[in-house]
Write a protein that holds these residues in place. Structure first.
Motif, mmCIF file in Angstrom:
data_model
loop_
_atom_site.group_PDB
_atom_site.id
_atom_site.type_symbol
_atom_site.label_atom_id
_atom_site.label_comp_id
_atom_site.label_asym_id
_atom_site.label_seq_id
_atom_site.Cartn_x
_atom_site.Cartn_y
_atom_site.Cartn_z
ATOM 1 N N ILE A 119 0.831 -1.205 0.000
ATOM 2 C CA ILE A 119 0.000 0.000 0.000
ATOM 3 C C ILE A 119 0.863 1.252 0.000
ATOM 4 C CG2 ILE A 119 -1.855 -1.187 1.240
ATOM 5 C CD1 ILE A 119 -1.018 0.609 3.693
ATOM 6 N N LEU A 120 0.235 2.374 -0.288
ATOM 7 C CA LEU A 120 0.925 3.660 -0.180
ATOM 8 C C LEU A 120 0.720 4.207 1.231
ATOM 9 C CD1 LEU A 120 0.364 5.659 -3.484
ATOM 10 C CD2 LEU A 120 2.053 3.938 -2.926
ATOM 11 N N GLY A 140 -4.060 0.278 -9.936
ATOM 12 C CA GLY A 140 -5.058 -0.548 -9.309
ATOM 13 C C GLY A 140 -5.486 -0.035 -7.946
ATOM 14 N N THR A 141 -6.614 -0.560 -7.573
ATOM 15 C CA THR A 141 -7.206 -0.183 -6.295
ATOM 16 C C THR A 141 -6.377 -0.728 -5.132
ATOM 17 O OG1 THR A 141 -9.310 -0.454 -7.416
ATOM 18 C CG2 THR A 141 -9.377 -0.191 -5.019
ATOM 19 N N SER A 184 -5.733 2.081 0.131
ATOM 20 C CA SER A 184 -5.113 3.060 1.030
ATOM 21 C C SER A 184 -5.105 4.444 0.397
ATOM 22 C CB SER A 184 -3.687 2.612 1.351
ATOM 23 O OG SER A 184 -3.009 3.593 2.080
ATOM 24 N N LEU A 185 -4.602 4.542 -0.826
ATOM 25 C CA LEU A 185 -4.598 5.841 -1.508
ATOM 26 C C LEU A 185 -6.025 6.303 -1.802
ATOM 27 C CD1 LEU A 185 -3.134 8.195 -2.953
ATOM 28 C CD2 LEU A 185 -3.317 6.854 -5.045
ATOM 29 N N ASP A 187 -9.465 -2.325 -10.529
ATOM 30 C CA ASP A 187 -8.486 -3.383 -10.275
ATOM 31 C C ASP A 187 -8.946 -4.598 -11.063
ATOM 32 O OD1 ASP A 187 -6.348 -3.706 -7.574
ATOM 33 O OD2 ASP A 187 -6.734 -5.426 -8.911
ATOM 34 N N PHE A 188 -8.020 -5.354 -11.617
ATOM 35 C CA PHE A 188 -8.457 -6.525 -12.389
ATOM 36 C C PHE A 188 -8.679 -7.747 -11.512
ATOM 37 C CE2 PHE A 188 -3.981 -8.118 -13.994
ATOM 38 C CZ PHE A 188 -3.556 -8.230 -12.677
ATOM 39 N N ARG A 216 -10.184 -8.537 -4.769
ATOM 40 C CA ARG A 216 -9.703 -7.278 -4.184
ATOM 41 C C ARG A 216 -10.725 -6.169 -4.367
ATOM 42 N NH1 ARG A 216 -3.753 -7.901 -6.454
ATOM 43 N NH2 ARG A 216 -3.198 -9.562 -5.009
ATOM 44 N N GLN A 224 -4.311 -2.271 -17.954
ATOM 45 C CA GLN A 224 -3.160 -2.359 -18.867
ATOM 46 C C GLN A 224 -3.593 -2.912 -20.227
ATOM 47 O OE1 GLN A 224 0.433 -2.948 -15.617
ATOM 48 N NE2 GLN A 224 -0.033 -4.618 -17.033
ATOM 49 N N PRO A 258 2.015 -2.694 -12.544
ATOM 50 C CA PRO A 258 3.345 -3.243 -12.832
ATOM 51 C C PRO A 258 3.946 -2.729 -14.145
ATOM 52 C CG PRO A 258 1.637 -4.955 -12.911
ATOM 53 C CD PRO A 258 0.999 -3.743 -12.349
#
Ligand SMILES: C[S@@+](CC[C@H](N)C(=O)[O-])C[C@H]1O[C@@H](n2cnc3c(N)ncnc32)[C@H](O)[C@@H]1O
Lengths: 309, 462
Positions: A92-93, A117-118, A122-123, A141-142, A146, A171, A191
Motif C-alpha cells: 500500500i501507499l 489498481g485499487t 489506502s490511496l 483493479d483486475f 480485491r 493495462q 506493474p
C-alpha cells in the motif's frame, strides 16, 4: 464514518460514539485496531476485556477502561489512521507518498479522479477525502476479490458515495470510454504503467495531471519514454519520512563518570514531578532519528497533458 | 441556507481550466527561470525580457498553454505557441541517438570567436522583423562550433539562445502546489522555508476536507490559509486566531483563485474570544501575546542560517524574480476583503459553535515562535480526537512541545517527522538524482487531542 459526506453534517468529532460506529482503538502509536461498535460486542486485548456498551455515549477521544482497569483510547477514523489499520491485501501507499500525490495531482473538491489498481484502497481513501463532497473517484483493479473487499471497506468507512470500484484490466483495455476527456487527474500503481499511459492521456482534460508510482527505476524509465509523446512537465520524485524519538533526561557529567560507563538517566514518557533537588542540572529534551525505517517505497512520476490550443 | 447552491459553485473557480478576465495566474517564464503572479485584466502588462507585453491575449486561454513574445506592428504581443511535431518542451528534445553518441568535446575550444553574428547583426535582424526563433536559427547557423558539439550540448546551446531571444511564457494555474513551489524557489524565507511536500503533509495530517473547521495559526503570509481553503471548496471554515490587536497578514491568499463563497469562509478571531470566557489561564495568554508582539523584532535579530544566505545570492544572480508584491498590489479590489489580502471577523454565532464543539483540526506554522507557547493555547480549542500538526524549521522547539503535550496528557499519537524529497532526471542512459536538492523541508509534530479528564473507573451512569 470517515468523512462528513452529507452536507448537513459537520465534521465535528465532538460527537458521541453510537452503536454501529467505526472507531479506531488506540493502544500505542503502533498498535491500533478498527472496530465497529455493537451493543453486545467485546474487545479483548492484553489490557483485559472491554465491553462496547461502555463506549456508547462517550465522546470520540475518550479513554475506555477494561474490567481489569487497563485502558485504550477510542479515536474517530481519519484516512491517516485508516491507512495504518486497514487489512493489507497488497502493498500500500503511506502518508508521505499519499500527501504528495494529492497535492501534485492538483486535486480539489469536485474533481473527477481515475485510479488503477485499487489494491487495498489506502490511496483511494485519501483521494476520496480530497474530491469530497461533490467529486468522484473511479478506481479499477483486475482482481475480482480485491475489488469486492475494497467495496466492503469503502462501505465500512462511509465513502461509497464518493468512490466507485470497477473490475477491469487497465493495462490491457485501458480506462472505459465514458471517461474520455473527463478526468482531472489519473493515478497509476501498476506493474507496467506504460501500457496504460496512452489510455490515461485520452481520459485527461487538457493540463490535467497524471501520476505513476513504481518501485523500480526501469519502470520509471519506460513510463517516461511513453509519456514524452503527449505530456509535458514530466518530473520524477522520491519521498521519505524520517521520524524522531524524543527523550527527556540528564546526560552524565564528567565528574560523575568515575570508572563507570555513563548511561542516560532517562525519564522517557514518565514526567518527573520530583521537586527534590537531587540534580541541579536542568532536564534536557533530546531528539534522534528512529533507527530502522522504510528506505524506499517507490518513484513518483508526474506529467501534465500537453495543451493543444 | 443555500447549501445546495453553494456546493454546485463552490469548487468552480479553483477547478476552472480556462482563464477569465480578473482571474489570478502564475506566469512561468523560460521553464521556471522567472515566476510571477498576475491578475488578468485588459490593462495589465508584464515585462518579459526588455519588452512590455499586454496580458490581454492570455484571457480566455486554457491553463497550460504557452506564449511567445512576437513583435507586431503595434509593438510586442504575446502569441500562443501551438505545439507541433517538433515538440514543445524546452528540455525534452533529446532522442535515442544520444545514447550512441560518438562525438565528444575534445575538439571544442571555448573562446568568443565561435559566434560570427554580432549584437548589431541581431538588432538589424530584429528591425527587419525577424522573430525570436529566426534569431536562434541564425545564431546556430553562424556558430563555428555548433556542429562539433555533442547532441546534448547542442540542445543546451539552443535552449540558452531560445531563452534569451525567444522567451516563453507558460500559463499555470495558481494552486497550492504551484504557489508554494514558486515561493520556495525564489522567496523561501517569506514562507518560512515550507517545502511543497511538507505543506502537503500539513494538509493530510490535519485531515483537511470539505465541511471541516480548521484552526490555522499562519505566520507564513497566508500560504497555509490559502492551501486549506483550497481543500474546503467553500464548505467549512479556516479560522486564523491572533493575539494582540491586528490579525496576521494573509496576502498570499490573493494569489489563489478562490471563489467568493470560499473567501467568505476564511475568517479571523482574537484568541481570547475563542477561549472559554471564564478561563483562568489569562497569564499564559499574556505570555503568548508578548511572544507574538516580539516576533517581528525577533525576525530581524535572528541570525540567518546558511540556506537564507544562499537564497539571497541566488536572487541576486537571477535577473528577474517573483514580482508578487508589486503585481498583487495592482490587483483590483473586488469588494471582497480576502481578495484584498485581509480576512473577515468571525461571526458571533460561529465562534459560539466553535466554543461548544471545538475545531475539527489545527495547523500551526509560525517559524519564529515557540511551538509549545502556541500549542498550549490552541490544542485545547480542538474537539476530542481531532488531529493537529505543527510545522517548524527547527527540531528542538517541537521536541520540547512534544514532551510537554505528552507529560500533560493533552494528546496521543504524537510523532515528529521530517520529510525528505529527491527529484530525478530521467533520460535514456542518463538517469540520476538531481545534482542539487533541498536538504531540509523542516519538521512536523503531529498528534491527536484527547479528553484529559477521564478517570478510571468510568462514569457509572453511562
Ligand atoms: C500495489 S497494488 C495498489 C495499492 C494501492 N495504491 C494502495 O495504496 O492500496 C497494485 C494493484 O494493481 C492491480 N493490478 C495489476 N495489474 C493490473 C491491471 N492490468 N489492471 C488493473 N489492475 C491491475 C493489482 O491487482 C493490485 O491490486
Amino acid at each position: 464514518m470517515l468523512l462528513p459526506v452529507d452536507s448537513t453534517e459537520k465534521l465535528s468529532f465532538n460527537r458521541c460514539i453510537m452503536d454501529g460506529d467505526l472507531v479506531i482503538v488506540y493502544e500505542r502509536h503502533d498498535v491500533m485496531k478498527p472496530i465497529n461498535v455493537s451493543e453486545k460486542g467485546v474487545l479483548q486485548n492484553r489490557f483485559g476485556v472491554f465491553k462496547h456498551s461502555d463506549w456508547i455515549g462517550k465522546p470520540f477521544g475518550s479513554k475506555a477502561f477494561s474490567s481489569k482497569g487497563g485502558f485504550v483510547y477510542l479515536l474517530a477514523p481519519t484516512p491517516e489512521l485508516w491507512t495504518l489499520v486497514l487489512s493489507h491485501r497488497t502493498q500500500i501507499l503511506y502518508i508521505a507518498d499519499i500527501s504528495f500525490v494529492i497535492m501534485y495531482l492538483e486535486i480539489v473538491p469536485g474533481c473527477v479522479v481515475l485510479e488503477s489498481g485499487t489494491g487495498s484502497g489506502s490511496l483511494t481513501t485519501s483521494l476520496a477525502r480530497a474530491v469530497a463532497p461533490n467529486g468522484h473517484v473511479y478506481t479499477f483493479d483486475f482482481h475480482e476479490q480485491r475489488a469486492v473487499s475494497a467495496r466492503e471497506d469503502f462501505e465500512r468507512t462511509g465513502l461509497s458515495s464518493l468512490v466507485t470500484v470497477g473490475v477491469r484490466d487497465i493495462q490491457g483495455e485501458g480506462f472505459p470510454d465514458e471517461f474520455i476527456g473527463r478526468a482531472d487527474s489519473v493515478f497509476l500503481d501498476l506493474p507496467q504503467p506504460w501500457l496504460a499511459i496512452p489510455s490515461a492521456a485520452k481520459m485527461l482534460q487538457q493540463d490535467g495531471v497524471l501520476c505513476s508510482f513504481s518501485p523500480c527505476i526501469e519502470q520509471v524509465q519506460r513510463s517516461c519514454e511513453t509519456l514524452k509523446s503527449s505530456f509535458t512537465d514530466i518530473r520524477t520524485f522520491e519521498i521519505l519520512l524520517h521520524t524522531y524519538e524524543v527523550r527527556e533526561g540528564n546526560l552524565a557529567s564528567l565528574q560523575d563518570s568515575d570508572g563507570v560507563l555513563a548511561s542516560l538517566k532517562s525519564s522517557k514518557k514518565r514526567p518527573r514531578s520530583t521537586n527534590g533537588q537531587e540534580d541541579s542540572r536542568p532536564q534536557s529534551v533530546m531528539a534522534r532519528r528512529i533507527g530502522e525505517v522504510r528506505g524506499h517505497t517507490g518513484y513518483l512520476t508526474f506529467a501534465r497533458l500537453s495543451c493543444i490550443g | 441556507m443555500s447549501t445546495k447552491n453553494s456546493e454546485e459553485n463552490s469548487s468552480g473557480n479553483q477547478n476552472r481550466r480556462i482563464t477569465w478576465e480578473g482571474c489570478s495566474v502564475l506566469l512561468d517564464i523560460n521553464d521556471g527561470d522567472r515566476v510571477l503572479f498576475a491578475r488578468l485584466t485588459a490593462g495589465s502588462k508584464v515585462k518579459i525580457g526588455d519588452k512590455n507585453c499586454s496580458l490581454q491575449p492570455l484571457i480566455g486561454r486554457p491553463f497550460g498553454s504557452s506564449f511567445q513574445v512576437e513583435v507586431g506592428a503595434d509593438g510586442p504581443v504575446l502569441s500562443q505557441i501551438i505545439p507541433n511535431a517538433e515538440g514543445n518542451n524546452l528540455g525534452e528534445k533529446m532522442d535515442d541517438q544520444t545514447m550512441e553518441e560518438c562525438r565528444d568535446n575534445r575538439a571544442l575550444v571555448d573562446n568568443n570567436t565561435a559566434q560570427s553574428l554580432t549584437g548589431e547583426d541581431i538588432d538589424d535582424m530584429r528591425r527587419k522583423g525577424a522573430t525570436g526563433d529566426d534569431i536562434v536559427q541564425a545564431l546556430i547557423a553562424n556558430s563555428a562550433t555548433f556542429e562539433k558539439k555533442t547532441a546534448f550540448s547542442q540542445e543546451k546551446y539552443r535552449i540558452k539562445k531560445q531563452k534569451k531571444y525567444a522567451p516563453r511564457v507558460l500559463l499555470r494555474r495558481p494552486l497550492a502546489r504551484s504557489i508554494c513551489e514558486a515561493y520556495f524557489k525564489k522567496h523561501a524565507e517569506k514562507i518560512g522555508y515550507l517545502r511543497v511536500d511538507t505543506l502537503s503533509l500539513l494538509l493530510s495530517m490535519a485531515n483537511v476536507t470539505a465541511h471541516s473547521d480548521v484552526l490555522v495559526f499562519d505566520m507564513l503570509e497566508g500560504l497555509v490559509t490559502g492551501a486549506v481553503a483550497e481543500r474546503l471548496g467553500g464548505m467549512g471554515y479556516v479560522c486564523n486566531p491572533y493575539c494582540g490587536t491586528t490579525p496576521y497578514p494573509v496576502s498570499i491568499v490573493r494569489m489563489f483563485n478562490l471563489s467568493d463563497e470560499t473567501c467568505k469562509r476564511i475568517v479571523h478571531a482574537r484568541l481570547t474570544e475563542l477561549q472559554p470566557s471564564n478561563s483562568g489561564n489569562s497569564t499564559s495568554t499574556d505570555q503568548l501575546v508578548d511572544a507574538c508582539n516580539i516576533t517581528e523584532q525577533k525576525n530581524e535579530n535572528t541570525v540567518s542560517p546558511s540556506p537564507a544566505v544562499d537564497l539571497v545570492n541566488m536572487e541576486e544572480s537571477s535577473s528577474g524574480n517573483m514580482e508578487t508584491d508589486t503585481n498583487v498590489a495592482a490587483f483590483p479590489k473586488s469588494g471582497n476583503s480576502v481578495k484584498a489580502g485581509k480576512s473577515e471577523d468571525a461571526h458571533r454565532e460561529v465562534i459560539e459553535s466553535w466554543k461548544e464543539n471545538g475545531f475539527s483540526s489545527l495547523i500551526i506554522a509560525a517559524p519564529n515562535m515557540d511551538a509549545w507557547d502556541i500549542a498550549k493555547e490552541l490544542v485545547p480549542l480542538l474537539s476530542y480526537s481531532a488531529p493537529f500538526v505543527i510545522y517548524h524549521q527547527y527540531l528542538e522547539p517541537l521536541a520540547t512541545c512534544m514532551h510537554n503535550l505528552q507529560s500533560k496528557k493533552m494528546a496521543i499519537n504524537l510523532q515528529i517527522s521530517e520529510p525528505w524529497l529527491r527529484e530525478y532526471q530521467v533520460l535514456p542512459s542518463r538517469t540520476h538524482p538531481h545534482m542539487q536538492m533541498s536538504s531540509s523541508g523542516g519538521y512536523l509534530l503531529s498528534g491527536t487531542r484527547i479528553s484529559s479528564n477521564d478517570q478510571a473507573p468510568i462514569n457509572t451512569n453511562l
